[in-house]
Design an enzyme around this catalytic site. Structure first.
Site, PDB file in Angstrom:
ATOM      1  N   PRO A  21       0.849  -1.200   0.000  1.00 27.10           N
ATOM      2  CA  PRO A  21       0.000   0.000   0.000  1.00 27.10           C
ATOM      3  C   PRO A  21       0.878   1.241   0.000  1.00 27.10           C
ATOM      4  CG  PRO A  21       0.120  -0.936   2.208  1.00 27.10           C
ATOM      5  CD  PRO A  21       0.826  -1.903   1.306  1.00 27.10           C
ATOM      6  N   GLN A  75      -6.639  -1.299   2.888  1.00 23.34           N
ATOM      7  CA  GLN A  75      -5.918  -1.028   4.132  1.00 23.34           C
ATOM      8  C   GLN A  75      -6.501   0.201   4.822  1.00 23.34           C
ATOM      9  OE1 GLN A  75      -1.886   0.831   4.864  1.00 23.34           O
ATOM     10  NE2 GLN A  75      -1.322  -1.324   5.182  1.00 23.34           N
ATOM     11  N   CYS A 105       2.907   2.610   9.537  1.00 22.65           N
ATOM     12  CA  CYS A 105       3.280   3.913   8.977  1.00 22.65           C
ATOM     13  C   CYS A 105       4.022   4.735  10.030  1.00 22.65           C
ATOM     14  CB  CYS A 105       2.046   4.677   8.488  1.00 22.65           C
ATOM     15  SG  CYS A 105       2.461   6.270   7.745  1.00 22.65           S
ATOM     16  N   LYS A 144      -0.241  -5.095   8.868  1.00 23.24           N
ATOM     17  CA  LYS A 144       1.087  -4.705   8.378  1.00 23.24           C
ATOM     18  C   LYS A 144       1.739  -3.841   9.440  1.00 23.24           C
ATOM     19  CE  LYS A 144       3.531  -2.779   4.374  1.00 23.24           C
ATOM     20  NZ  LYS A 144       4.399  -1.789   5.056  1.00 23.24           N
ATOM     21  N   ASN A 206       8.862  -7.551   4.118  1.00 24.75           N
ATOM     22  CA  ASN A 206       8.817  -6.262   3.431  1.00 24.75           C
ATOM     23  C   ASN A 206      10.036  -5.439   3.832  1.00 24.75           C
ATOM     24  OD1 ASN A 206       6.927  -3.235   3.866  1.00 24.75           O
ATOM     25  ND2 ASN A 206       7.725  -3.990   1.950  1.00 24.75           N
ATOM     26  N   GLY A 207      10.525  -4.664   2.885  1.00 30.23           N
ATOM     27  CA  GLY A 207      11.677  -3.810   3.136  1.00 30.23           C
ATOM     28  C   GLY A 207      12.876  -4.239   2.318  1.00 30.23           C
ATOM     29  N   ASP A 208      13.334  -3.383   1.420  1.00 29.79           N
ATOM     30  CA  ASP A 208      14.519  -3.625   0.591  1.00 29.79           C
ATOM     31  C   ASP A 208      14.350  -4.796  -0.374  1.00 29.79           C
ATOM     32  OD1 ASP A 208      15.724  -1.498   1.815  1.00 29.79           O
ATOM     33  OD2 ASP A 208      17.066  -2.686   3.080  1.00 29.79           O
ATOM     34  N   ARG A 231       8.401   0.735  -2.749  1.00 28.77           N
ATOM     35  CA  ARG A 231       8.887   1.885  -3.515  1.00 28.77           C
ATOM     36  C   ARG A 231       9.500   1.508  -4.868  1.00 28.77           C
ATOM     37  NH1 ARG A 231      12.897   4.449   0.447  1.00 28.77           N
ATOM     38  NH2 ARG A 231      12.993   2.285   1.191  1.00 28.77           N
TER      39      ARG A 231
END
Length: 326
Positions: A21, A75, A105, A144, A206-208, A231
């Site tokens: 999201p 979400q 977030c 999340k 999630n992440g990288d 991203r």
């Protein structure tokens, strides 16, 4: 749209790649685009529960799902458990695949008010909130979150994973940074591995995750059920195709120059059809730099495209560029 509750575990079994999201990004147009490249699940932009319950036009737009949004989750975020539960019931009427609660977030104006990653300051309250939302809807509910709020000496994610599973959460996405880190530093996937090792529900790392290599390594190192791409998809939605190719044992093929220019045209046209002109042209700009990356004269092309709000002028220029490149 989903006609009946989705088994999240089954959905993640074959092509475990999820579009994260992202505010002002994962609208109906971009979800469809990423789905075409191979994303398994897509998640809407964050929906503020207060705006949704007031009938805010923008919040209602975010939960409007298209017919091909069969594996799309909505979400929601907020700081009040009862309002989150009420908003989940409203979101359920849009018939998403499942409801996801944003507990990750890190942006101060959200986390500082107790929403998003702000829930990590009080894991007990976060679990109680999740229980209430699960009990309020018939659809699966997922969460999340991040590995902790910060500092790094306090990482509640492993215990949280157990407790969230106990209250009925169907899957957990772990962004492997603390809220205090934001997007800085490296994501530590080991925390997702620890979370997955103590629960039977799917954990999504999630992440990288920015490439097919990253996705393959993330799943190998964590034994998680899936990966989530954020991203990187904004500038390179072909990442979903590349990950699918890797998992299928096929050569990973980068986009050609023709594909890059065609996606610029297709995304511009779709956004103008959805949002009108000139707004549809303007909201596409954040993607175009990445789409044009690596092409000869990409910087000059970007400058030219950014000088006009006219869809016709943009498309004509892109078609001229494609003809020269042929």
């Amino acid at each position: 749209m989903s006609a009946s509750p989705v088994n999240v575990s089954e959905l993640l079994r074959n092509r475990p790649v999820v579009l994260a999201p992202m505010e002002d990004v994962t609208d109906v147009v971009f979800r469809r685009l990423c789905r075409g490249f191979g994303s398994t699940i897509e998640v809407t932009e964050f929906v503020n529960v207060e705006g949704l319950l007031r009938g805010c036009r923008n919040a209602r737009r975010k939960i409007s799902l298209a017919e091909d949004d069969t594996h799309t989750a909505i979400q929601i975020y907020g700081s009040n458990p009862e309002r989150l539960a009420e908003a989940a019931r409203v979101a359920e009427e849009a018939r998403p695949a499942f409801i996801d609660i944003n507990c990750g977030c890190w942006v101060p104006k959200i986390a500082g008010r107790g929403a998003g990653a702000g829930w990590l300051r009080n894991p007990e309250a976060m679990v109680a909130m999740a229980r209430l939302v699960v009990q309020s809807v018939s659809l699966p509910v997922t969460v999340k979150t991040r590995i902790g709020y910060g500092p790094e000496s306090d990482m509640p994610i492993v215990d949280l994973a157990r407790r969230l599973e106990d209250v009925g959460v169907a899957a957990l996405t772990v962004h492997c940074r603390t809220a205090a880190m934001g997007h800085k530093g490296a994501a530590d996937w080991a925390w997702a591995a620890r979370a997955q090792s103590v629960v039977s529900i799917p954990v999504i790392v999630n992440g990288d995750v920015r490439s097919a290599d990253d996705a393959e390594r993330a799943l190998a190192e964590t034994h998680c059920a899936g990966v989530m791409v954020g991203r990187r998809a904004i500038e390179h939605p072909w990442v979903f195709r590349e990950i699918a190719q890797r998992f299928q044992g096929k050569p990973v093929l980068p986009p050609t120059a023709e594909e890059r220019l065609a996606l610029c045209r297709d995304h511009l046209r779709a956004n103008v059809e959805f949002r009108g002109e000139p707004h549809g042209v303007r909201v596409t700009r954040r993607h175009l730099t990445g789409y044009l990356s690596g092409l000869p004269g990409a910087s000059a092309m970007r400058q030219r495209l950014f000088q006009t709000d006219s869809l016709t002028e943009c498309v004509d220029f892109l078609e001229e560029s494609a003809a020269r490149a042929a």
